[in-house]
Write a protein that holds these residues in place. Structure first.
Motif, PDB file in Angstrom:
ATOM      1  N   TYR A 258       0.832  -1.189   0.000  1.00 36.33           N
ATOM      2  CA  TYR A 258       0.000   0.000   0.000  1.00 36.33           C
ATOM      3  C   TYR A 258       0.876   1.251   0.000  1.00 36.33           C
ATOM      4  N   PHE A 259       0.591   2.153  -0.910  1.00 34.15           N
ATOM      5  CA  PHE A 259       1.345   3.401  -0.952  1.00 34.15           C
ATOM      6  C   PHE A 259       0.592   4.498  -0.229  1.00 34.15           C
ATOM      7  N   PRO A 260       1.306   5.317   0.486  1.00 34.72           N
ATOM      8  CA  PRO A 260       0.608   6.414   1.157  1.00 34.72           C
ATOM      9  C   PRO A 260      -0.033   7.316   0.113  1.00 34.72           C
ATOM     10  N   PRO A 261      -1.178   7.851   0.434  1.00 35.39           N
ATOM     11  CA  PRO A 261      -1.878   8.693  -0.540  1.00 35.39           C
ATOM     12  C   PRO A 261      -1.029   9.909  -0.907  1.00 35.39           C
ATOM     13  N   PRO A 262      -1.259  10.428  -2.110  1.00 34.51           N
ATOM     14  CA  PRO A 262      -0.477  11.595  -2.538  1.00 34.51           C
ATOM     15  C   PRO A 262      -0.696  12.790  -1.611  1.00 34.51           C
ATOM     16  N   TYR A 263       0.236  13.680  -1.643  1.00 30.85           N
ATOM     17  CA  TYR A 263       0.161  14.822  -0.746  1.00 30.85           C
ATOM     18  C   TYR A 263      -0.983  15.749  -1.114  1.00 30.85           C
ATOM     19  N   VAL A 264      -1.733  16.142  -0.112  1.00 29.59           N
ATOM     20  CA  VAL A 264      -2.810  17.106  -0.327  1.00 29.59           C
ATOM     21  C   VAL A 264      -2.418  18.425   0.325  1.00 29.59           C
ATOM     22  N   PRO A 265      -2.167  19.444  -0.464  1.00 31.43           N
ATOM     23  CA  PRO A 265      -1.712  20.724   0.093  1.00 31.43           C
ATOM     24  C   PRO A 265      -2.767  21.330   1.001  1.00 31.43           C
ATOM     25  N   HIS A 266      -2.326  21.950   2.063  1.00 25.55           N
ATOM     26  CA  HIS A 266      -3.278  22.592   2.969  1.00 25.55           C
ATOM     27  C   HIS A 266      -3.309  24.102   2.803  1.00 25.55           C
ATOM     28  N   GLY A 267      -2.265  24.633   2.131  1.00 25.62           N
ATOM     29  CA  GLY A 267      -2.274  26.064   1.852  1.00 25.62           C
ATOM     30  C   GLY A 267      -1.858  26.961   3.001  1.00 25.62           C
ATOM     31  N   THR A 278       4.496  31.809  -0.183  1.00 22.03           N
ATOM     32  CA  THR A 278       3.740  30.813  -0.919  1.00 22.03           C
ATOM     33  C   THR A 278       4.682  29.697  -1.367  1.00 22.03           C
ATOM     34  N   LEU A 279       4.305  28.485  -1.051  1.00 19.56           N
ATOM     35  CA  LEU A 279       5.167  27.359  -1.405  1.00 19.56           C
ATOM     36  C   LEU A 279       4.467  26.430  -2.376  1.00 19.56           C
ATOM     37  N   ALA A 280       5.240  25.913  -3.302  1.00 20.99           N
ATOM     38  CA  ALA A 280       4.706  24.854  -4.155  1.00 20.99           C
ATOM     39  C   ALA A 280       4.358  23.668  -3.265  1.00 20.99           C
ATOM     40  N   PRO A 281       3.376  22.890  -3.662  1.00 20.42           N
ATOM     41  CA  PRO A 281       2.960  21.766  -2.822  1.00 20.42           C
ATOM     42  C   PRO A 281       4.121  20.895  -2.358  1.00 20.42           C
ATOM     43  N   GLU A 282       5.035  20.606  -3.270  1.00 27.38           N
ATOM     44  CA  GLU A 282       6.174  19.753  -2.909  1.00 27.38           C
ATOM     45  C   GLU A 282       6.987  20.370  -1.778  1.00 27.38           C
ATOM     46  N   VAL A 283       7.105  21.680  -1.847  1.00 24.17           N
ATOM     47  CA  VAL A 283       7.900  22.378  -0.843  1.00 24.17           C
ATOM     48  C   VAL A 283       7.119  22.487   0.455  1.00 24.17           C
ATOM     49  N   GLU A 284       5.867  22.792   0.292  1.00 24.24           N
ATOM     50  CA  GLU A 284       4.997  22.895   1.458  1.00 24.24           C
ATOM     51  C   GLU A 284       5.003  21.585   2.248  1.00 24.24           C
ATOM     52  N   GLU A 285       4.997  20.499   1.516  1.00 20.48           N
ATOM     53  CA  GLU A 285       4.983  19.193   2.168  1.00 20.48           C
ATOM     54  C   GLU A 285       6.180  19.042   3.101  1.00 20.48           C
ATOM     55  N   VAL A 286       7.337  19.406   2.594  1.00 14.12           N
ATOM     56  CA  VAL A 286       8.545  19.234   3.390  1.00 14.12           C
ATOM     57  C   VAL A 286       8.580  20.215   4.562  1.00 14.12           C
ATOM     58  N   ALA A 287       8.158  21.430   4.283  1.00 16.67           N
ATOM     59  CA  ALA A 287       8.059  22.398   5.377  1.00 16.67           C
ATOM     60  C   ALA A 287       7.145  21.848   6.467  1.00 16.67           C
ATOM     61  N   SER A 288       6.094  21.199   6.013  1.00 15.30           N
ATOM     62  CA  SER A 288       5.133  20.659   6.973  1.00 15.30           C
ATOM     63  C   SER A 288       5.733  19.533   7.816  1.00 15.30           C
ATOM     64  N   PHE A 289       6.599  18.753   7.191  1.00 19.34           N
ATOM     65  CA  PHE A 289       7.267  17.706   7.967  1.00 19.34           C
ATOM     66  C   PHE A 289       7.950  18.325   9.176  1.00 19.34           C
ATOM     67  N   PHE A 290       8.604  19.427   8.907  1.00 18.22           N
ATOM     68  CA  PHE A 290       9.326  20.064  10.006  1.00 18.22           C
ATOM     69  C   PHE A 290       8.345  20.729  10.976  1.00 18.22           C
ATOM     70  N   ALA A 316      13.270  24.105  -2.186  1.00 19.68           N
ATOM     71  CA  ALA A 316      12.600  25.396  -2.352  1.00 19.68           C
ATOM     72  C   ALA A 316      13.186  26.138  -3.543  1.00 19.68           C
ATOM     73  N   LYS A 317      14.484  26.047  -3.660  1.00 17.46           N
ATOM     74  CA  LYS A 317      15.142  26.723  -4.769  1.00 17.46           C
ATOM     75  C   LYS A 317      14.703  26.119  -6.088  1.00 17.46           C
ATOM     76  N   LYS A 318      14.659  24.824  -6.093  1.00 13.13           N
ATOM     77  CA  LYS A 318      14.266  24.128  -7.311  1.00 13.13           C
ATOM     78  C   LYS A 318      12.893  24.594  -7.777  1.00 13.13           C
ATOM     79  N   HIS A 319      12.056  24.901  -6.825  1.00 17.13           N
ATOM     80  CA  HIS A 319      10.702  25.330  -7.186  1.00 17.13           C
ATOM     81  C   HIS A 319      10.574  26.837  -7.224  1.00 17.13           C
ATOM     82  N   LYS A 320      11.725  27.479  -7.247  1.00  8.12           N
ATOM     83  CA  LYS A 320      11.751  28.935  -7.426  1.00  8.12           C
ATOM     84  C   LYS A 320      10.899  29.677  -6.402  1.00  8.12           C
ATOM     85  N   THR A 321      11.055  29.287  -5.197  1.00  9.77           N
ATOM     86  CA  THR A 321      10.308  29.962  -4.133  1.00  9.77           C
ATOM     87  C   THR A 321      10.797  31.393  -3.972  1.00  9.77           C
ATOM     88  N   VAL A 322       9.869  32.318  -3.865  1.00 12.68           N
ATOM     89  CA  VAL A 322      10.258  33.705  -3.575  1.00 12.68           C
ATOM     90  C   VAL A 322       9.686  34.126  -2.229  1.00 12.68           C
TER      91      VAL A 322
END
Length: 873
Positions: A258-267, A278-290, A316-322
């Motif tokens: 079973y794979f964990p469900p895909p990440y659902v951004p919370h915004g 503002t973070l891209a979902p991928e970035v937000e996910e990692v920020a959320s881990f912390f 974050a850089k990869k996703h061009k976070t400003v």
DNA sequence: GAGTATACTTAGGATGTCGATG
DNA sequence: CATCGACATCCTAAGTATACTC
């Protein structure tokens, strides 16, 4: 003569010893160290050249194996003065002075060499060889490629369980295994599992169909129980033929992982430099881990922070976070933290229906992925969930703790199952990495994890037959050891005095492993926490104290501190002193010529299947049985018997050094008490100063007044005073608000903000005063203060401090006892104590099994439950 | 033969659950 | 009836041991 196979162990051993010893004496050592010198210098710091002469200062002849080789039961338990709990503070006693080290030279004992005439090289080889060739374990090793045995019936559509249920030889309940087949549980495994498949993507649907959930749940439970009853494999009742145990199954059918469900951004936005980003979902996910870990020990750990931030900022850089995120210090994850707190709250407040729905969902998952068919029998799968992404929580000082653990994709996952088993569908739009059919492996799925590049597996559950069998085997090996342990002990006691350094080290290591239940101590890499076991002990972990005390202090598995002191055999004491003398530096290995592989090779030669960890199992189980015998009151109540059981269990836990950090609540409580004591000390300090301010002359008469309170540091005082003032302010504000409310009710004019400020000014003034007092040490004290009054107050404070202290000590003592009862015990219960001892005990003393084994443990140990009350380990 | 890879057990912490308690 | 703590279970890291590789 060479064929040692069926010679009594004792003799065989003798032979080996002799073989090794005959022949030219001092050269033994040359050979020995010569081989050493082949190893890269980098690894071993010791200069290989130095000829090793064995010290036996006091000289040898005297060696008596007698007492020290006595069976464990006889030996007095190592007198362990152990500081019981995991204590941070350590620093403690590393380099005790007493140790020899310099008493060096004296000992080039010539006398020793007596029987030294066999050419070592000549002798050594055969012995080593024999152990690998002769021992039967070389036999099965032919199969390079997994062989898969075809089932006779090739029809892969038939549920496998059906096929083999006919063929399985022994059934606990022979007749009725067929009935199950009509039941609906099977289909999930075959093909019609669409319901679940769709679940991976959209989960809700299914719940709707569930009728009244409560009765449903009950029904499911019942069904399950019945099903369980019907299929009892009872492998433990079967004759044990000498099957080729490298083949683990004939057929293996399962539903994948079973794979964990895909990440659902919370915004929810974290802040950077004070501003929301503002973070891209991928970035937000990692920020959320912390964010989710904020305020935990992990998140406070600088290494964790660094590792996390490295991965996080890169992403974050990869996703061009400003703005670009470049400084951890500017990150504020609290909004995320709060978000998760809210979520938790929400979860708590879910309605019954919602909760039930979740439960049902979980159960559906378990029914689908949580079962498999092994040789046609239904078995539980252990960890069918692929580990979700997150931050790696390495323990202790793991250098990689905090690194981002990436999401695992189906393409990385390899499945292992029967050739003709249906291949489970990979998640929508994905493919499996590989499909293999290796019947010599027990895993159902495997993948590589990115942080440490380690391999992860999906195995069967602890209660499965496969695990049960290997558990059984483990304890049988330990019982095997019981039969020959006396000989082995005798042998290593003799070896303690061997002329060859390597042998001595090996014998000494065996002694420690046996007596202290140490782990083997494999070598470790640089990218791991610095922890050790027996063979990897270093100079700084060991101190000696005359006449025969050995102090050990090191971090073991999981960075759990091992800190014990024991009396050791005289020769062991000497040996360790000798080993320590040579490396002589921190960081050097104590057993510099010994590797776990060599140790184990030797152990194998003493007894088939013997490895370092068998000693742990054996000593744990043996101690337990022994203690149980001694402690159980035959005529006591069940409660009293249980107490005895737990005491015996605790004994084992102590032996194995199983412990756990004190619980958070407990630590918090402790902190509070400590702070309370400090606060009292603070008051005392103030009083002292007041006295001196009132009567400066007393400085000479009562010098104790000048002494600072222990444990009271400037920093703490500053913070404490700030807290005090803060509290004051809050009090005033509260008062102010209340007053205004009252006035409102009475229709009076409310107090203005100005008046509040006025009130607060007093506090400000007081704060300044305190600061000044801190600097000057001049404390006027309250109005009407006299030396006498202050003294009286001080006495009272002393009392209170003492009282608080005792409650703390009580609590600590109490909690440790409690704690032991709980956690520390479980590990040994689960892994080291032969469950048959417990089962027999329950029988004999008429204690219900459920009092000692939880449901899962009963499940895990069902193979052990058939013994009678007289069974002995 | 050292270094590495693999497979499996052992381990404490995190999380969930359930019963006592205020 | 909410809270809290004890305990069970889940999770996955961290060991051991041995096979494999170069």
């Amino acid at each position: 003569m060479s064929d040692s196979e069926d010679m009594p162990l004792a003799e065989r051993k003798k032979q080996i010893i002799n073989n090794n010893n005959n022949h030219h004496s001092t050269d033994d050592d040359n050979i020995d160290s010569g081989s050493d010198s082949d190893t890269p210098l980098g690894k071993r710091k010791r200069p290989p050249v130095r000829k090793k002469v064995i010290d036996d200062d006091d000289d040898d002849g005297d060696y008596q194996s007698s007492d020290s080789a006595a069976p464990l039961s006889k030996r007095t338990r190592p007198d362990i003065k152990r500081s019981s709990y995991k204590e941070e503070s350590d620093d403690a006693s590393y380099g005790s002075p007493s140790v020899s080290k310099k008493s060096s030279s004296s000992l080039s004992d010539a006398g020793e060499s007596s029987d030294s005439d066999t050419p070592l090289a000549a002798k050594k080889k055969p012995v080593a060889k024999a152990s690998t060739n002769g021992s039967s374990n070389g036999t099965a090793r032919v199969k390079k490629e997994p062989k898969y045995k075809e089932e006779s019936s090739s029809d892969s559509d038939v549920p496998l369980s059906k096929k083999s249920s006919t063929s399985s030889k022994t059934k606990a309940k022979p007749s009725k295994s067929i009935k199950v087949k009509e039941e609906p549980e099977e289909p999930t495994l075959g093909k019609s599992k669409s319901a679940i498949d769709s679940k991976q993507t959209s989960s809700k649907k299914r719940i709707k169909d569930e009728p009244d959930s409560k009765s449903n749940a009950k029904r499911i439970k019942k069904e399950e129980e019945e099903a369980d009853e019907e299929e009892e494999h009872a492998w433990w009742l079967q004759e044990r033929e000498n099957e080729d145990d490298s083949v683990k199954w004939k057929t293996l059918v399962h539903n994948g992982v079973y794979f964990p469900p895909p990440y659902v951004p919370h915004g929810v936005k974290m802040k950077y430099d004070g501003k929301p980003v503002t973070l891209a979902p991928e970035v937000e996910e990692v920020a959320s881990f912390f964010g989710a870990l904020l305020y935990t020990e992990h998140a406070e750990n600088p290494v964790f922070q660094q590792n996390f931030f490295k991965d996080f900022s890169k992403l974050a850089k990869k996703h061009k976070t400003v703005p670009e995120i470049t400084s951890f210090g500017k990150c504020d994850f609290t909004p995320l933290y709060e978000h998760f707190q809210n979520e938790k709250e929400k979860k708590k407040n879910m309605t019954k229906e919602e909760k039930n729905a979740q439960k049902a969902e979980k159960q559906a998952l378990e029914e689908h992925y949580g079962v498999c068919y092994l040789d046609g029998r239904k078995e539980k799968v252990g960890n069918f969930r692929i580990e979700p992404p997150g931050l790696f929580r390495g323990r202790g000082k793991h250098p990689k703790t905090g690194c981002l653990k990436l999401r695992v994709m189906p393409e990385q996952v390899t499945l292992n199952l029967s050739k003709d088993a249906p291949i489970p569908k990979a998640p929508e739009g994905h493919k499996w990495g590989k499909i293999v059919h290796d019947d010599t492996k027990t895993w159902l799925a495997t993948w590589k994890e990115n942080v440490n590049d380690s391999t992860k597996y999906v195995f069967l559950a602890a209660g499965s037959s496969l695990k049960g069998q290997s558990d059984f085997k483990k304890f049988e090996t330990a019982r095997e050891l019981k039969k020959c342990v006396a000989d082995i002990r005798k042998a290593y006691m003799t070896d303690l005095k061997d002329k060859k350094m390597f042998i001595r080290q090996r014998a000494t290591a065996m002694y420690l492993i046996d007596r202290l239940a140490l782990r083997a101590g494999n070598e470790k890499g640089e990218d791991e926490a610095d922890t050790v076991g027996c063979c990897s002990l270093r100079y700084e972990h060991v101190t000696l104290e005359k006449p025969n005390l050995l102090h050990l202090d090191f971090l073991g598995k999981d960075s759990i501190r091992f800190q014990k002191t024991m009396e050791v055999d005289e020769q062991v004491f000497k040996n360790i002193r000798l080993f320590k003398r040579e490396p002589a530096q921190e960081g050097d290995e104590l057993f510099d010529r010994l590797k776990t592989s060599e140790l184990n090779k030797h152990l194998q030669s003493l007894m088939k299947g013997l490895t370092a960890k068998v000693f742990r199992t054996y000593n744990a189980s043996f101690t337990f049985q022994d203690q149980l015998k001694k402690l159980t009151p035959a005529n006591g109540t069940v409660a009293e018997k249980l107490l005895a059981y737990n005491r015996a269990n605790r004994e084992v836990a102590v032996l194995c050094n199983h412990q756990r950090a004190v619980s958070k609540g407990h630590a918090l409580q402790m902190d509070k008490i400590v702070d309370k004591i400090r606060a009292l000390k603070y008051q005392k300090m103030k009083l002292k100063r007041t006295i001196l301010t009132l009567e400066p002359k007393l400085k000479k008469k009562r010098p104790e007044l000048l002494e600072p309170e222990s444990d009271l540091e400037e920093d703490w005082i500053i913070e404490y005073e700030a807290q005090l003032m803060e509290k004051e302010r809050e009090k005033i504000k509260l008062k102010f608000d209340k007053e205004n409310e009252k006035r409102k009710e009475n229709k009076e004019k409310p107090l203005s903000a100005k008046e509040l400020k006025e009130m607060l000014k007093e506090v400000d003034a007081r704060e300044k005063e305190l600061a000044k007092e801190r600097k000057t040490g001049v404390v006027p004290g309250s109005k009407g203060a006299t030396v006498e009054k202050c003294d009286a107050q001080m006495l009272k404070l002393d009392d209170r401090i003492a009282a608080t202290r005792t409650t703390m000590v009580d609590k600590v003592g109490f909690c440790i006892a409690e704690e032991n009862k709980q956690t520390a015990l479980s590990t040994s219960k689960i892994n080291y104590i032969d469950p048959r001892i417990s089962a027999a005990w329950c029988q004999k003393y008429d204690v219900p099994l459920e009092k000692i084994f939880t449901k899962t443990l009963r499940e895990k140990f069902k193979w052990a439950m058939t013994v009678d009350g007289n069974w002995e380990f």
